[in-house]
Enzyme design. Sequence first.
Site, PDB file in Angstrom:
ATOM      1  N   GLU A 183       0.890  -1.183  -0.149  1.00 16.97           N
ATOM      2  CA  GLU A 183       0.166   0.255   0.148  1.00 16.97           C
ATOM      3  C   GLU A 183       0.873   1.153  -0.065  1.00 16.97           C
ATOM      4  O   GLU A 183       1.833   1.379   0.855  1.00 16.97           O
ATOM      5  CB  GLU A 183      -0.812   0.134   1.109  1.00 16.97           C
ATOM      6  CG  GLU A 183      -1.739   1.188   1.367  1.00 16.97           C
ATOM      7  CD  GLU A 183      -3.301   0.953   1.824  1.00 16.97           C
ATOM      8  OE1 GLU A 183      -3.369  -0.279   2.323  1.00 16.97           O
ATOM      9  OE2 GLU A 183      -3.792   1.745   2.086  1.00 16.97           O
ATOM     10  N   ARG A 184       0.671   2.201  -0.903  1.00 14.68           N
ATOM     11  CA  ARG A 184       1.515   3.339  -1.142  1.00 14.68           C
ATOM     12  C   ARG A 184       2.893   3.053  -1.383  1.00 14.68           C
ATOM     13  O   ARG A 184       3.728   3.777  -0.967  1.00 14.68           O
ATOM     14  CB  ARG A 184       1.322   4.215  -0.008  1.00 14.68           C
ATOM     15  CG  ARG A 184      -0.235   4.697   0.234  1.00 14.68           C
ATOM     16  CD  ARG A 184      -0.950   5.189  -0.673  1.00 14.68           C
ATOM     17  NE  ARG A 184      -2.202   5.309  -0.179  1.00 14.68           N
ATOM     18  CZ  ARG A 184      -3.270   5.794  -1.213  1.00 14.68           C
ATOM     19  NH1 ARG A 184      -2.966   5.942  -2.302  1.00 14.68           N
ATOM     20  NH2 ARG A 184      -4.467   5.860  -0.809  1.00 14.68           N
ATOM     21  N   LYS A 303      -3.891  -0.584  13.781  1.00  7.81           N
ATOM     22  CA  LYS A 303      -4.929   0.361  13.176  1.00  7.81           C
ATOM     23  C   LYS A 303      -6.500   0.064  13.644  1.00  7.81           C
ATOM     24  O   LYS A 303      -6.750  -0.795  13.006  1.00  7.81           O
ATOM     25  CB  LYS A 303      -4.735   0.655  11.872  1.00  7.81           C
ATOM     26  CG  LYS A 303      -5.839   1.587  10.980  1.00  7.81           C
ATOM     27  CD  LYS A 303      -5.351   1.714   9.297  1.00  7.81           C
ATOM     28  CE  LYS A 303      -6.236   2.551   8.875  1.00  7.81           C
ATOM     29  NZ  LYS A 303      -5.828   2.909   7.340  1.00  7.81           N
ATOM     30  N   GLU A 307     -10.923   4.256   8.966  1.00  8.41           N
ATOM     31  CA  GLU A 307     -11.049   3.794   7.378  1.00  8.41           C
ATOM     32  C   GLU A 307     -11.501   2.655   7.277  1.00  8.41           C
ATOM     33  O   GLU A 307     -10.879   1.516   6.510  1.00  8.41           O
ATOM     34  CB  GLU A 307      -9.610   4.113   6.924  1.00  8.41           C
ATOM     35  CG  GLU A 307      -9.240   5.504   6.919  1.00  8.41           C
ATOM     36  CD  GLU A 307      -7.796   5.801   6.045  1.00  8.41           C
ATOM     37  OE1 GLU A 307      -7.006   4.812   5.856  1.00  8.41           O
ATOM     38  OE2 GLU A 307      -7.601   7.185   5.537  1.00  8.41           O
ATOM     39  N   ARG A 340      -2.485   3.328  16.977  1.00  9.44           N
ATOM     40  CA  ARG A 340      -2.466   4.375  16.025  1.00  9.44           C
ATOM     41  C   ARG A 340      -3.490   5.398  16.600  1.00  9.44           C
ATOM     42  O   ARG A 340      -4.724   5.121  16.618  1.00  9.44           O
ATOM     43  CB  ARG A 340      -2.536   3.858  14.656  1.00  9.44           C
ATOM     44  CG  ARG A 340      -1.263   3.351  14.111  1.00  9.44           C
ATOM     45  CD  ARG A 340      -1.439   2.985  12.723  1.00  9.44           C
ATOM     46  NE  ARG A 340      -1.153   3.893  11.833  1.00  9.44           N
ATOM     47  CZ  ARG A 340      -1.561   4.086  10.675  1.00  9.44           C
ATOM     48  NH1 ARG A 340      -2.942   3.854  10.158  1.00  9.44           N
ATOM     49  NH2 ARG A 340      -1.030   5.048   9.744  1.00  9.44           N
ATOM     50  N   LYS A 376       0.665  10.419  13.965  1.00  9.98           N
ATOM     51  CA  LYS A 376       1.176  10.843  12.657  1.00  9.98           C
ATOM     52  C   LYS A 376       1.800  12.463  12.733  1.00  9.98           C
ATOM     53  O   LYS A 376       1.213  12.960  13.757  1.00  9.98           O
ATOM     54  CB  LYS A 376       0.053  10.963  11.388  1.00  9.98           C
ATOM     55  CG  LYS A 376      -0.179   9.772  11.140  1.00  9.98           C
ATOM     56  CD  LYS A 376      -0.941   9.749   9.748  1.00  9.98           C
ATOM     57  CE  LYS A 376      -1.141   8.366   9.201  1.00  9.98           C
ATOM     58  NZ  LYS A 376      -2.086   8.176   7.857  1.00  9.98           N
ATOM     59  N   ASP A 381      -2.925  14.077   7.322  1.00 10.35           N
ATOM     60  CA  ASP A 381      -2.261  12.750   6.610  1.00 10.35           C
ATOM     61  C   ASP A 381      -1.096  12.968   5.844  1.00 10.35           C
ATOM     62  O   ASP A 381      -1.107  13.293   4.751  1.00 10.35           O
ATOM     63  CB  ASP A 381      -3.449  12.329   5.923  1.00 10.35           C
ATOM     64  CG  ASP A 381      -3.124  10.843   5.471  1.00 10.35           C
ATOM     65  OD1 ASP A 381      -1.939  10.316   5.984  1.00 10.35           O
ATOM     66  OD2 ASP A 381      -3.511  10.073   4.790  1.00 10.35           O
ATOM     67  N   GLU A 403       4.739   9.038  13.876  1.00 12.40           N
ATOM     68  CA  GLU A 403       4.780   8.381  12.671  1.00 12.40           C
ATOM     69  C   GLU A 403       5.100   9.194  11.368  1.00 12.40           C
ATOM     70  O   GLU A 403       4.196  10.189  11.086  1.00 12.40           O
ATOM     71  CB  GLU A 403       3.417   7.526  12.472  1.00 12.40           C
ATOM     72  CG  GLU A 403       3.174   6.515  11.148  1.00 12.40           C
ATOM     73  CD  GLU A 403       1.856   5.776  10.972  1.00 12.40           C
ATOM     74  OE1 GLU A 403       1.298   5.499  12.024  1.00 12.40           O
ATOM     75  OE2 GLU A 403       1.221   5.723   9.759  1.00 12.40           O
ATOM     76  N   GLU A 409       3.798   9.416  -0.616  1.00 14.61           N
ATOM     77  CA  GLU A 409       2.410   9.051  -0.832  1.00 14.61           C
ATOM     78  C   GLU A 409       1.952  10.451  -1.389  1.00 14.61           C
ATOM     79  O   GLU A 409       1.282  10.301  -2.469  1.00 14.61           O
ATOM     80  CB  GLU A 409       1.474   8.825   0.388  1.00 14.61           C
ATOM     81  CG  GLU A 409      -0.100   8.650  -0.076  1.00 14.61           C
ATOM     82  CD  GLU A 409      -0.916   8.209   1.014  1.00 14.61           C
ATOM     83  OE1 GLU A 409      -0.431   8.032   2.118  1.00 14.61           O
ATOM     84  OE2 GLU A 409      -2.154   8.232   0.885  1.00 14.61           O
TER      85      GLU A 409
END
Length: 717
Positions: A183-184, A303, A307, A340, A376, A381, A403, A409
């Site tokens: 992912e990414r 997580k 999402e 997270r 983060k 984001d 993080e 990304e």
Amino acid sequence: MQRLSILLISIFCFGFLQAEDGYKLWLRYDPVTDPQLLVHYNKNIRGFMIEGSSSTLLAAGEEVKTGLSLMLGIDIPQVSSVRKHGVIIAGKPGDSGVIASLNLKDKLSKVGDEGYIIVNTRYRHRKVIVIAANSDAGVLYGTFHFLRLIQTHQNISELSVESAPKTKIRLLNHWDNLNRSVERGYAGLSLWDWNALPGTVDPRYADYARANASIGINGSVLTNVNANALILTREYLEKVAVIANIFRPYHIKVYLTARFSAPIEIGKLKTADPLDPDVIEWWKKKADEIYEHIPDFGGFLIKANSEGQPGPQNYNRSHADGANLLADAVAPHGGIVMWRAFVYDNNVPDDRAKQAFNEFVPLDGKFRKNVLIQVKNGPIDFQPREPFHPLFGAMPKTPLMPEFQITQEYLGSSVHLVFLAPLYEECLKSDTYAGGKGTSVAKIIDGTLDKHQLTAMSGVSNIGNVRNWTGHPFAQANWYAFGRLAWDPYMNSSDIADEWIGMTFSNDNGAVERIRKMMLDSREIAVNYMTPLGLHHIMYSGHHYGPGPWVDRGRKDWTSVYYHRADSAGIGFDRTSKGSDAISQYLQPVREIYEKRETCPENLLLWFHHVPWDYKLKSGRTIWDELCLRYDGGVKSVRWMQGEWGNLKEFIDKERFEEVRALLIKQERDAKIWRDGCILYFQTFSKRKIPEGVEKAEKTLDYYMNYRYTDIPGISR
Ligand code: GCW
């Protein structure tokens, strides 16, 4: 003769004849060619002694042997006693009578478990260089540091290095799926070849571990935070154990992501409720099983309720209930949980930037001792620029770990040259005022402010199985910079760049200066052509690569119009007390500084304010004019980078020179698309003339809105 044979061996093994493919990262150990320096090194390095025989010390010995012979062009013998000047002695006092006799106790007491010292001293009248530590890992880290000194052509006759990491856990987060998609990920497939494991082992696993050890990274979360419960099954744990065995000599622990609903998916339970006794028992047993396979397993990263991921809130329980469930399961084995804070919900009407703070601050003090909250760097984001996350400084009873995103990304994937150390540094140096003026984010996450023992930093990896690991040759620098900052969050980007350039490209002063300037400016250049003046989250939906300020469909908090709020009156997201009041999550005086347009840093203006199109900035220009000029400046700066790179031709091998040159051409194309698409789009609201000096767009807005990239690296289109 000896020199010649080494040369031949190195030609054979390390492929001078082979194309320069970037595989060796910053561990190239290029020959030192400056004759004076070579004399200096040859005088000071005549042999090495590795005191002790653990696999970590063997790895350190191998590194010294390979590194020195390649750089100095002669075989440096391993010796077992000090009979001449110039012996390097590496080890711990416990294993080494020599080191124990050198009176280094005071110094060693300051560097803790993983730190080291490097000093020139004398042993029985002979000049020696000592690399000493309290643990094998410390010796390994010290060895890499010593080699780095030579790689960057430093003097080694007056060494007095004392270095200890300022965070305990320094880890990469791989967003790698079990089917090897990432992912990414923009650098090929996942390194972890699950189908081939446990029987077949890719030699890259050891090279990966070695590279990480060289920059102090000591943990690796192998799997995506959008987790698959299968990784926790016996079959996969056997594979994970093989990787853990390979990493161990390099002092790297393995961590996994835990899917919260795993008890249902692989445990056949009816619920994953964190307070259900069967669920508690299931996780306990699962943890026991993991530790049977991997006795030094690091712990879980989770997580949850974000999402679409399952979590404790599915059962009306809190994040603390969820984190504590897993923390209790791994605690008897010494494991940790990283939970997270990246949570937000489309159904919550409040500003997305506020949601993590709102959910987590009330839970401060409710987490077990072995839980860290992973935050983060910014409240939205991983944008090209965000203010620091307001959670830093708001949860004194809980260890918080940042993080950072190493994979690009939102910063041009592996196509754009963007050195991310300045972005990380900006966050780490931000003053939260949590303990009065001068309370940087770094002080919070290194535990000094609130006296936390458990401290950590994580970075979302940009590594894949392409030959040079990261796609863009310069993207290797972001992996490197992350590691160095996790070790010492107070380092500055310029020093990090210098180290990396010296080891990766050249130690020629002029070349270093040029490359450093490009690297240090590159992040601001990207901000300018993507999201100047505090704009954010206006990229195309899905791939997040090119511009998409017009994106207005689908989940509201995934659209661009939600964030830029451009209308006929002006542009920007009002997060002041008259707007979403996100500023209230910051402490004074930060809050007040952000609250007022006049004091809000202009590079965050549109993050916190909706300003009229004719609002005047410090430059005397209107926001509209400034916006256009920044976009245009971004494109022109990419051209400047192209020119600078062109001037470096004589210092760089042909392959990497050409690769970067070609990438900079793409970067210019993309910067233009960003500039022209955004200016034309925002002009539909501002209805103003594009200021003089800004290059005219070649196409219409419609063209940019319908532009489809065919060449974004990555596995899904
Ligand atoms: O920014 C978003 C990314 C998702 C990612 C998520 C997260 C792993 O677009 O791909 O999912 O952040 O950090 O959880």
